[in-house]
Design an enzyme around this catalytic site. Structure first.
Site, PDB file in Angstrom:
ATOM      1  N   LYS A  98      18.854 -21.163  20.641  1.00 61.03           N
ATOM      2  CA  LYS A  98      18.214 -21.434  19.260  1.00 61.03           C
ATOM      3  C   LYS A  98      18.792 -22.942  18.869  1.00 61.03           C
ATOM      4  O   LYS A  98      20.259 -23.145  18.489  1.00 61.03           O
ATOM      5  CB  LYS A  98      18.675 -20.435  18.377  1.00 61.03           C
ATOM      6  CG  LYS A  98      17.813 -20.749  16.979  1.00 61.03           C
ATOM      7  CD  LYS A  98      18.142 -19.816  15.980  1.00 61.03           C
ATOM      8  CE  LYS A  98      17.680 -19.616  14.543  1.00 61.03           C
ATOM      9  NZ  LYS A  98      16.240 -19.963  14.319  1.00 61.03           N
ATOM     10  N   ARG A 145       0.856  -1.038  -0.030  1.00 62.67           N
ATOM     11  CA  ARG A 145       0.114  -0.205   0.017  1.00 62.67           C
ATOM     12  C   ARG A 145       1.006   1.213   0.109  1.00 62.67           C
ATOM     13  O   ARG A 145       0.391   2.361  -0.645  1.00 62.67           O
ATOM     14  CB  ARG A 145      -1.121  -0.291   1.079  1.00 62.67           C
ATOM     15  CG  ARG A 145      -2.356  -0.601   1.055  1.00 62.67           C
ATOM     16  CD  ARG A 145      -3.032  -0.776   2.151  1.00 62.67           C
ATOM     17  NE  ARG A 145      -2.534  -1.359   3.263  1.00 62.67           N
ATOM     18  CZ  ARG A 145      -3.212  -1.563   4.274  1.00 62.67           C
ATOM     19  NH1 ARG A 145      -4.350  -1.119   4.541  1.00 62.67           N
ATOM     20  NH2 ARG A 145      -2.514  -2.075   5.351  1.00 62.67           N
ATOM     21  N   LYS A 178       2.540 -20.047   5.193  1.00 66.20           N
ATOM     22  CA  LYS A 178       1.566 -20.784   6.444  1.00 66.20           C
ATOM     23  C   LYS A 178       1.370 -19.435   7.449  1.00 66.20           C
ATOM     24  O   LYS A 178       2.046 -18.716   7.388  1.00 66.20           O
ATOM     25  CB  LYS A 178       2.339 -21.941   7.166  1.00 66.20           C
ATOM     26  CG  LYS A 178       3.869 -21.620   7.134  1.00 66.20           C
ATOM     27  CD  LYS A 178       4.310 -21.491   8.285  1.00 66.20           C
ATOM     28  CE  LYS A 178       3.929 -20.632   9.365  1.00 66.20           C
ATOM     29  NZ  LYS A 178       4.786 -19.992  10.109  1.00 66.20           N
ATOM     30  N   HIS A 199       8.626 -23.223   4.816  1.00 59.44           N
ATOM     31  CA  HIS A 199      10.084 -23.181   4.733  1.00 59.44           C
ATOM     32  C   HIS A 199      11.130 -24.064   5.038  1.00 59.44           C
ATOM     33  O   HIS A 199      12.109 -24.420   4.818  1.00 59.44           O
ATOM     34  CB  HIS A 199      10.633 -21.551   4.963  1.00 59.44           C
ATOM     35  CG  HIS A 199      10.820 -21.300   6.306  1.00 59.44           C
ATOM     36  ND1 HIS A 199      10.071 -20.936   7.034  1.00 59.44           N
ATOM     37  CD2 HIS A 199      12.005 -21.351   6.946  1.00 59.44           C
ATOM     38  CE1 HIS A 199      10.412 -20.919   8.390  1.00 59.44           C
ATOM     39  NE2 HIS A 199      11.812 -21.020   8.160  1.00 59.44           N
ATOM     40  N   LYS A 220      14.765 -26.513   3.838  1.00 58.96           N
ATOM     41  CA  LYS A 220      16.052 -26.701   4.414  1.00 58.96           C
ATOM     42  C   LYS A 220      16.788 -27.594   4.164  1.00 58.96           C
ATOM     43  O   LYS A 220      16.203 -28.630   4.298  1.00 58.96           O
ATOM     44  CB  LYS A 220      15.962 -26.556   6.289  1.00 58.96           C
ATOM     45  CG  LYS A 220      15.334 -25.295   6.694  1.00 58.96           C
ATOM     46  CD  LYS A 220      15.249 -25.263   8.250  1.00 58.96           C
ATOM     47  CE  LYS A 220      14.540 -23.984   8.875  1.00 58.96           C
ATOM     48  NZ  LYS A 220      15.472 -23.014   8.946  1.00 58.96           N
ATOM     49  N   HIS A 227       5.478 -26.414  10.752  1.00 55.33           N
ATOM     50  CA  HIS A 227       6.697 -26.846  10.455  1.00 55.33           C
ATOM     51  C   HIS A 227       6.974 -28.119  11.315  1.00 55.33           C
ATOM     52  O   HIS A 227       7.617 -29.146  10.564  1.00 55.33           O
ATOM     53  CB  HIS A 227       7.780 -25.915  11.355  1.00 55.33           C
ATOM     54  CG  HIS A 227       7.657 -24.478  10.576  1.00 55.33           C
ATOM     55  ND1 HIS A 227       7.398 -24.263   8.999  1.00 55.33           N
ATOM     56  CD2 HIS A 227       7.902 -23.322  10.900  1.00 55.33           C
ATOM     57  CE1 HIS A 227       7.438 -23.141   8.947  1.00 55.33           C
ATOM     58  NE2 HIS A 227       7.547 -22.345  10.054  1.00 55.33           N
ATOM     59  N   LYS A 252       9.120 -19.669  21.948  1.00 56.56           N
ATOM     60  CA  LYS A 252       9.907 -18.449  21.628  1.00 56.56           C
ATOM     61  C   LYS A 252      10.832 -17.981  22.883  1.00 56.56           C
ATOM     62  O   LYS A 252      10.114 -18.463  24.201  1.00 56.56           O
ATOM     63  CB  LYS A 252       9.129 -17.396  21.262  1.00 56.56           C
ATOM     64  CG  LYS A 252       8.622 -17.528  19.973  1.00 56.56           C
ATOM     65  CD  LYS A 252       8.548 -16.187  19.034  1.00 56.56           C
ATOM     66  CE  LYS A 252       7.899 -16.791  17.646  1.00 56.56           C
ATOM     67  NZ  LYS A 252       8.931 -17.003  16.721  1.00 56.56           N
TER      68      LYS A 252
HETATM   69  C1  BG6 Z   1       8.365 -18.988  10.928  1.00 55.19           C
HETATM   70  C2  BG6 Z   1       7.443 -18.203  11.918  1.00 55.19           C
HETATM   71  O1  BG6 Z   1       7.466 -19.708  10.008  1.00 55.19           O
HETATM   72  O2  BG6 Z   1       9.505 -19.827  11.265  1.00 55.19           O
HETATM   73  C3  BG6 Z   1       8.393 -17.708  12.964  1.00 55.19           C
HETATM   74  O3  BG6 Z   1       6.379 -17.746  11.737  1.00 55.19           O
HETATM   75  C4  BG6 Z   1       9.527 -18.343  13.356  1.00 55.19           C
HETATM   76  O4  BG6 Z   1       7.708 -17.332  14.295  1.00 55.19           O
HETATM   77  C5  BG6 Z   1      10.358 -18.849  12.224  1.00 55.19           C
HETATM   78  O5  BG6 Z   1      10.596 -17.616  14.129  1.00 55.19           O
HETATM   79  C6  BG6 Z   1      11.480 -19.871  12.436  1.00 55.19           C
HETATM   80  O6  BG6 Z   1      12.245 -20.229  11.306  1.00 55.19           O
HETATM   81  P1  BG6 Z   1      13.651 -20.577  11.266  1.00 55.19           P
HETATM   82  O7  BG6 Z   1      14.071 -20.878   9.909  1.00 55.19           O
HETATM   83  O8  BG6 Z   1      14.274 -19.397  11.913  1.00 55.19           O
HETATM   84  O9  BG6 Z   1      13.780 -21.717  12.204  1.00 55.19           O
END
Ligand code: BG6
Length: 485
Positions: free
Chosen positions: A341, A45, A144, A174, A178, A236, A336
């Site tokens: 990580k 927009r 998604k 996604h 990977k 995922h 989260k």
């Molecule tokens: C996304 C989620 O699909 O995947 C996010 O909406 C999340 O909340 C992310 O942080 C995590 O992706 P990756 O590739 O960093 O593990």
């Protein structure tokens, strides 16, 4: 690719477009993977000019692309491909302008990438069709989560299905892009070693964990309506579960692979009513520390309701009711603001039937997706010296080292190229999304009926203690690295 393509990104100035899609397209351009005549048109927009959008894209790509891979000359040639049109995707009148902007070239493939909220998906598909923009060469890509529930997902898929036939709908997850996730299929189906033991007789349980240190960033408004179940687990984590559990497909093509995945989703044992108290845990982070920095509680994040009861953590004990997996729990968890990580899959084998040496541990296969891409098999070995004292040792395959001369592709690069080439093997089919929601919906309803506030957990921890208890009652524990924990 032999046919020129227009990639149109709805939500073209959003986080996903700027942080993931454009850098991925830049890499594809750099590697000579795009047709010389490929155009990338961002739609949003804000009233940007083309030059202003190119400058915005450059700022983000410079920040995302490794310095060694970025050059001004390459950028200049990539920027030539970039265009921008200010339009409101929710207004059907704006699609006439879009059609005029694109011109009449029915030889080009058109890819519409919907990097928008799911409540716009159905309208966009309909308006594209009304404006004559959904011809046989048009494809549509959806992010998604598809919908918010089984019912809303069905509505979206039905509207889309009336405009685009299934082979032209690309539902992106996604995680499937990977490398290590695809490697899971290579590991299982290109090595004879694992198949005989990949079943209930030899596997005690499976853990699938996707732990993040990030909070909700700028996505509070979206996340507060979604929560960890819809944002991560419904898609995922269930996709990872499918790849671990599915039978070998007859061929590596879209229909064969997806036929096997959907069978697993359909075999998931429903978790209904009060089962949700036994088999699921919801959590929400409170304030705490991540990497030495104080971070606020979830309910203080931007665009999040102060009284929010959205879960930022979820753990579930799933079961697959088929011959291969009967009785094997699949523990799934994601959250989260956790301590580290890591995304990983742990296959915990059963112990040897008779402990000859007293102190043995059962074998484990760890498939690590993030931060490093690694597959390691824990075996028992004898400690040097007198006596038969055992110690677990790891057969470790670091995929980045094993393929050190090749650049690791980002998930979106692979998936965007697949869309351009029309290969939907790594995308979710309509019945898969349906089956995933069919399992998730009763859990969401159970949470609603047997309401409990999400369990608090401090940011920087491993999640709520109830998630530990989910495994402890069966004398099991979530996997933690030996060296760092
Ligand atoms: C996304 C989620 O699909 O995947 C996010 O909406 C999340 O909340 C992310 O942080 C995590 O992706 P990756 O590739 O960093 O593990």
């Amino acid at each position: 690719m032999s046919i020129p393509c227009d990639m149109l990104v709805f939500g073209g100035t959003g986080d996903l477009a700027l942080h993931k899609l454009l850098p991925a397209l830049y890499y594809l351009h750099r590697d000579g993977r795009l047709h010389t005549d490929q155009r990338i048109i961002a739609l949003a927009r804000s009233p940007h000019s083309r030059a202003a959008f190119q400058a915005l894209a450059e700022r983000h790509c410079r920040a995302q692309v490794a310095r060694a891979n970025f050059s001004d000359t390459l950028w200049a040639s990539f920027a030539e491909r970039l265009d921008y049109l200010a339009m409101d995707a929710s207004q059907s009148a704006d699609y006439g302008r879009l059609a005029r902007h694109l011109g009449n070239d029915d030889k080009r493939v058109r890819v519409y990438y919907l990097a928008t909220a799911p409540d716009l998906f159905a309208d966009i598909a309909t308006y594209l069709s009304v404006a004559g923009l959904a011809g046989p060469k048009a494809r549509i890509v959806l992010e998604k989560p598809i919908g918010h529930s089984l019912e809303s997902a069905r509505e979206i898929n039905a509207t889309l299905g009336a405009v685009f036939d299934e082979s032209r709908v690309f539902r992106i997850d996604h995680y499937l892009g990977k490398e290590t996730v695809q490697n899971l299929m290579a590991l299982r189906f290109a090595n004879a070693l694992f198949e005989p033991v990949w079943r209930a007789a030899h596997i005690d349980h499976v853990q699938i964990s996707v732990c993040e240190t990030l909070g909700v960033e700028n996505r509070g408004a979206y996340y507060d309506n979604a929560g960890a179940m819809r944002d991560m687990l419904q898609n995922h984590l269930l996709q990872l579960l499918c790849l671990v559990a599915m039978e070998a497909p007859v061929r590596f093509d879209a229909e064969s692979v997806r036929n096997e995945k959907v069978k697993i989703l359909e075999a998931l044992k429903p978790i209904t009513g009060l089962d949700v108290r036994d088999k699921t845990v919801r959590g929400q982070y409170t304030n705490g520390q991540i990497g030495g920095q104080e971070v606020p509680a979830y309910y203080f994040e931007k665009n999040v309701d102060n009284d929010s009861d959205t879960e930022t953590f979820v753990a579930v004990q799933a079961e697959i009711e088929n011959w291969r997996w009967a009785g094997v729990p699949f523990y799934l968890r994601t959250g989260k603001r956790l301590a580290k990580k890591t995304s990983e899959i742990l296959i915990q084998f059963k112990p040897v039937p008779h402990q000859l040496f007293g102190d043995g541990e059962a074998n484990q296969l760890l498939i690590r997706l993030q931060p490093e891409e690694r597959i390691s098999l824990q075996l028992m070995a004898k400690n040097p010296g007198k006596g038969m004292h055992l110690k677990p040792v790891e057969l470790d395959l670091n995929l980045a080292n094993a393929f050190s001369t090749q650049r690791r592709w980002a998930a979106y690069e692979r998936l965007l190229l697949d869309v351009i080439e029309g290969d939907s093997t790594l995308f979710m089919r309509r019945d898969e999304v349906d089956a995933a929601w069919q399992w998730v919906d009763p859990i969401l309803q159970g949470w609603h009926q047997h309401y409990q506030r999400p369990r608090p957990y401090p940011a920087g921890s491993d999640g709520p203690e109830q998630a530990e208890a989910l495994l402890e009652r069966h004398r099991r524990h979530w996997h933690a690295d030996r060296d760092t924990n």
